[in-house]
Design a protein around this motif. Structure first.
Motif, PDB file in Angstrom:
ATOM      1  N   ASN A 256      31.612   6.874 -38.874  1.00 26.72           N
ATOM      2  CA  ASN A 256      32.332   7.813 -39.759  1.00 26.72           C
ATOM      3  C   ASN A 256      32.059   8.607 -40.418  1.00 26.72           C
ATOM      4  O   ASN A 256      31.821   8.108 -41.894  1.00 26.72           O
ATOM      5  N   PRO A 257      31.613   9.929 -39.790  1.00 26.18           N
ATOM      6  CA  PRO A 257      31.772  10.519 -41.158  1.00 26.18           C
ATOM      7  C   PRO A 257      32.567  11.300 -42.509  1.00 26.18           C
ATOM      8  O   PRO A 257      33.583  11.067 -42.629  1.00 26.18           O
ATOM      9  N   PRO A 258      31.682  11.077 -43.816  1.00 27.37           N
ATOM     10  CA  PRO A 258      30.328  11.123 -43.745  1.00 27.37           C
ATOM     11  C   PRO A 258      29.911  10.011 -44.128  1.00 27.37           C
ATOM     12  O   PRO A 258      28.269  10.014 -45.253  1.00 27.37           O
ATOM     13  N   GLN A 259      29.693   9.160 -43.794  1.00 27.24           N
ATOM     14  CA  GLN A 259      28.629   7.631 -44.606  1.00 27.24           C
ATOM     15  C   GLN A 259      27.580   7.859 -43.453  1.00 27.24           C
ATOM     16  O   GLN A 259      27.469   8.579 -42.686  1.00 27.24           O
ATOM     17  N   SER A 260      27.123   6.732 -43.696  1.00 22.16           N
ATOM     18  CA  SER A 260      25.609   6.747 -42.876  1.00 22.16           C
ATOM     19  C   SER A 260      26.123   5.243 -42.633  1.00 22.16           C
ATOM     20  O   SER A 260      24.070   5.359 -41.554  1.00 22.16           O
ATOM     21  N   ALA A 261      26.839   4.163 -42.419  1.00 21.64           N
ATOM     22  CA  ALA A 261      26.396   3.379 -41.062  1.00 21.64           C
ATOM     23  C   ALA A 261      27.575   2.649 -40.712  1.00 21.64           C
ATOM     24  O   ALA A 261      29.027   2.989 -42.034  1.00 21.64           O
ATOM     25  N   ILE A 262      28.011   1.751 -39.876  1.00 24.45           N
ATOM     26  CA  ILE A 262      29.434   1.319 -39.303  1.00 24.45           C
ATOM     27  C   ILE A 262      28.804  -0.141 -39.113  1.00 24.45           C
ATOM     28  O   ILE A 262      27.570  -0.302 -37.736  1.00 24.45           O
ATOM     29  N   LEU A 263      29.474  -0.759 -38.964  1.00 23.20           N
ATOM     30  CA  LEU A 263      29.417  -2.159 -38.364  1.00 23.20           C
ATOM     31  C   LEU A 263      30.810  -2.569 -37.788  1.00 23.20           C
ATOM     32  O   LEU A 263      31.882  -2.351 -37.713  1.00 23.20           O
ATOM     33  N   GLY A 264      30.303  -3.031 -36.410  1.00 25.37           N
ATOM     34  CA  GLY A 264      31.317  -3.276 -35.248  1.00 25.37           C
ATOM     35  C   GLY A 264      31.117  -5.028 -34.717  1.00 25.37           C
ATOM     36  O   GLY A 264      30.408  -5.900 -34.949  1.00 25.37           O
ATOM     37  N   MET A 265      32.614  -5.678 -35.153  1.00 28.21           N
ATOM     38  CA  MET A 265      32.489  -7.216 -34.844  1.00 28.21           C
ATOM     39  C   MET A 265      32.875  -7.081 -33.245  1.00 28.21           C
ATOM     40  O   MET A 265      33.447  -6.225 -32.652  1.00 28.21           O
ATOM     41  N   HIS A 266      32.835  -8.409 -32.712  1.00 34.18           N
ATOM     42  CA  HIS A 266      33.990  -8.373 -31.485  1.00 34.18           C
ATOM     43  C   HIS A 266      34.327  -9.689 -31.872  1.00 34.18           C
ATOM     44  O   HIS A 266      34.045 -10.500 -32.404  1.00 34.18           O
ATOM     45  N   SER A 267      34.476 -10.009 -30.364  1.00 31.60           N
ATOM     46  CA  SER A 267      34.952 -11.056 -29.811  1.00 31.60           C
ATOM     47  C   SER A 267      34.076 -12.193 -30.074  1.00 31.60           C
ATOM     48  O   SER A 267      32.907 -12.921 -29.777  1.00 31.60           O
ATOM     49  N   ILE A 268      35.120 -13.709 -30.121  1.00 32.65           N
ATOM     50  CA  ILE A 268      33.946 -14.553 -30.587  1.00 32.65           C
ATOM     51  C   ILE A 268      34.826 -15.554 -29.526  1.00 32.65           C
ATOM     52  O   ILE A 268      35.474 -15.985 -28.210  1.00 32.65           O
TER      53      ILE A 268
END
Length: 443
Positions: free
Chosen positions: A377-389
């Motif tokens: 998501n600009p102008p950020q430098s990183a993104i964390l993705g969570m997923h299903s358990i």
């Protein structure tokens, strides 16, 4: 006394101009009226003078009013520092309907949020000046409202429909209708016509679906904004994604043991997102370069942590921001997430609530996603993705057991963040979520 004062003023200074104050307490707005037959005076007097009831001069009315003070105009409000225009999405009222003061009558769709156009006064909508789909700017007139008109009964209660049989025609019209009525002729049977079978198209020509089975609608401004930002992100960042998996056993047990007491004390449910937000804060503090951003030839390190949370709505993806998460506990984070999610689903988010953010968390697991590569998501430098358990077989102490597992992904800008920092960042999140006691002991 007031009339004698005004007369004395006119006799002594024939070129004076009468200035009438809007308020009796404080002079705020002025409207000058030039007396007939007298030359214009260059400097109006800032005094208050009271005219007799028979005076031809009227008091200055409020903003957005007509000369008689009965009509007011609803205009597009200020939409934010970075928003210059919007699209008139739809009207919430119809001409002839009654509206109250500050009641929304239309919605403006911008690149980020949906803004309401409110009525400045209570009254009846006379007409709409703008149309749905128009591009409007702050200050654009949208509707004209009459403060003294009566609501149109057509919008309040529909008139009773009367059957044509209940209103007989006059005798003369009956005779005319009988004379002019055409004679009914028997229907002739049509002989079936021989039709030639359609020519078969060559096998090389593609069979396209008919156009009447397609719908073409204009793309909403929010969807345009999302599309442009994501494409710019791909064109700008050197994106790379690293993965890991998290054993959710301890975290789910923690929720199960304290969920009732947590709700009883904090009046909010304990979810998984607050744990991942706290884990992300700990990881960002251990790897501050992930919280930084490239600006030209410089690197900006932020000493604060504002977490953006991606929320999917019916109109598109929005990313509201939780401020100063490094100073919050689990309860504060859960309350902030719930408040922003409700506003996002109702379209009540403001520009300020989506501005900024140093790191983003996207939870695709609520929709059943097993694994994905999120886009920064600009102008950020990183993104964390969570997923299903998902219950999966894993090896524990030399034995194969079923455990609730979740894949997590970190997409980062490789221009700024090396693989080492990215892997250590994701490893820290894994350690904290699998053993939340680390947050208490800061280890």
């Amino acid at each position: 006394m007031a009339s004698r004062l005004a007369t004395r003023l006119l006799l002594r200074r024939p070129t004076a101009t009468i200035c009438i104050s809007r308020s009796c307490r404080r002079v705020r707005h002025f409207s000058t009226q030039l007396l007939e037959g007298l030359p214009r005076y260059s400097k109006p007097t800032r005094g208050r003078y009271f005219l007799p009831n028979a005076s031809p001069y009227q008091l200055w009315s409020r903003s957005f009013s007509s000369e008689n003070g009965d009509l007011v105009e609803a205009v597009v409000p200020f939409m934010g520092e970075s928003v210059t225009d919007g699209t008139l999405a739809n009207f919430l009222k119809k001409p002839g309907e009654r509206v109250e003061a500050d009641e929304p009558i239309a919605q403006i769709e911008t690149d980020k949020v949906t803004i309401d156009v409110a009525s400045p006064e209570a009254g009846v909508i006379e007409k709409f000046i703008a149309s749905e789909g128009d591009t409007v700017t702050p200050g654009t007139k949208v509707a004209v409202i009459s403060k003294s008109a009566v609501p149109n009964e057509a919008h309040v209660s529909p008139p009773e429909e009367t059957s044509w049989k209940e209103t007989p025609l006059p005798p003369e019209e009956k005779d005319n209708t009988e004379e002019k009525s055409p004679k009914v002729e028997p229907v002739k049977k049509q002989e079936p016509k021989l039709t030639t079978p359609p020519l078969k198209s060559s096998s090389s020509e593609p069979q396209l679906p008919p156009k009447d089975r397609e719908r073409r609608v204009p793309m909403p401004r929010l969807r345009k904004r999302v599309a442009n930002r994501l494409k710019d992100s791909q064109n700008t960042f050197a994106m790379l994604t690293t993965f890991n998996e998290v054993d959710m056993t301890n975290m789910m047990k923690l929720r199960s043991d304290y969920k009732d007491k947590f709700v009883e004390k904090h009046d909010v449910k304990l979810g998984l997102m607050s744990c991942f937000v706290k884990a992300a804060v700990s990881a960002l503090q251990n790897q501050p370069v992930v919280n930084a951003v490239i600006d030209g030839d410089d690197i900006i390190y932020r000493d604060y942590i504002d977490i953006s949370v991606a929320v999917g709505t019916s109109k598109g993806l929005v990313v509201p921001v939780i401020r100063d998460t490094d100073r919050m506990n689990f309860a504060d984070i859960e309350k902030g997430i719930n408040s922003l999610a409700k506003k996002a689903n109702t379209g009540a988010l403001s520009i300020d609530e989506m501005a900024g953010g140093t790191f983003t968390i996207s939870n695709g697991g609520v929709y059943g996603s097993l694994i994905s590569t999120p886009i920064i998501n600009p102008p950020q430098s990183a993104i964390l993705g969570m997923h299903s358990i998902v219950q999966r077989p894993v090896v524990m102490d030399g034995k194969v057991v079923a455990r609730p597992m979740m894949y997590i992904a970190l997409t980062y800008d490789h221009r700024l963040i090396d693989g080492r920092e990215a892997v250590l960042f994701l490893r820290r999140i894994k350690d904290v979520v699998e053993d939340p006691r680390r947050l208490l002991l800061d280890i």
